[in-house]
Design an enzyme around this catalytic site. Sequence first.
Site, PDB file in Angstrom:
ATOM      1  CG  ASP A   1      59.538   8.075  -9.029  1.00  0.00           C
ATOM      2  OD1 ASP A   1      59.110   7.530  -7.983  1.00  0.00           O
ATOM      3  OD2 ASP A   1      59.167   7.720 -10.169  1.00  0.00           O
TER       4      ASP A   1
ATOM      5  CG  ASP B   1      51.145   6.297  -0.013  1.00  0.00           C
ATOM      6  OD1 ASP B   1      50.143   6.478   0.692  1.00  0.00           O
ATOM      7  OD2 ASP B   1      51.297   6.876  -1.110  1.00  0.00           O
TER       8      ASP B   1
ATOM      9  CB  VAL C   1      56.425  13.976  -0.825  1.00  0.00           C
ATOM     10  CG1 VAL C   1      55.443  14.732   0.048  1.00  0.00           C
ATOM     11  CG2 VAL C   1      56.445  12.508  -0.427  1.00  0.00           C
TER      12      VAL C   1
END
Length: 182
Positions: free
Chosen positions: A161, A107, A155
């Site tokens: 999670d 990310d 997501v």
Amino acid sequence: MSFLVDNPDVVRTLFTRDQIADKVQEIGAQVTADYAGQDLLVICVLRGAATFMADLVRAIDLPVEMDYMCVSSYGNGVASSGVVRIVKDLDCDIRGRHVLIAEDVIDSGLTLKYLIRNLESRSPASVEVAALLHKHREGAVESKYVGFTCPDEFVVGYGLDYAEKYRNLPYIGVLDPKVYEH
Ligand code: PRP
């Protein structure tokens, strides 16, 4: 209604179970070709990458070893805290070994940047990354093996999670913002 099949908290499926399975086979075949004849240690970055790792190693047609590291950067929120800490370190010595880090998602890249630097300081023969998802944010680290480019949305599924839930969804989907916006 089923938690796994038509979960009402998932507004859109991004990658189906079959698409993920095909992609993991593809990455496994590339790794098999690249590391043939070498001593390969695959490191799972707990906890998100556990599902990917379990499937990936079964797609690598080589005698790989596995080890596990647990780092944390997010807590239970949806934005990176920018703080990476080792919750559980490796059990084995990686000196002189070829290391492949299995990650579920890159990310901001903070987690991997920290991890790569940390592992390289232990004198391995090489360190590479296999990431199932990459959000391609500016400044994020590149990964040798990438599954899918992921839109910049929250997501879940296939290991990913929100507040420790949804990891067992067999597909990857976008979480309804209602779940985390109060
Ligand atoms: C998630 C994911 C990566 C990291 C990526 O882990 O598994 O390790 O965030 O984000 P970054 O590129 O912005 O650093 P998280 O800390 O949520 O823990 P988890 O693996 O236990 O879900």
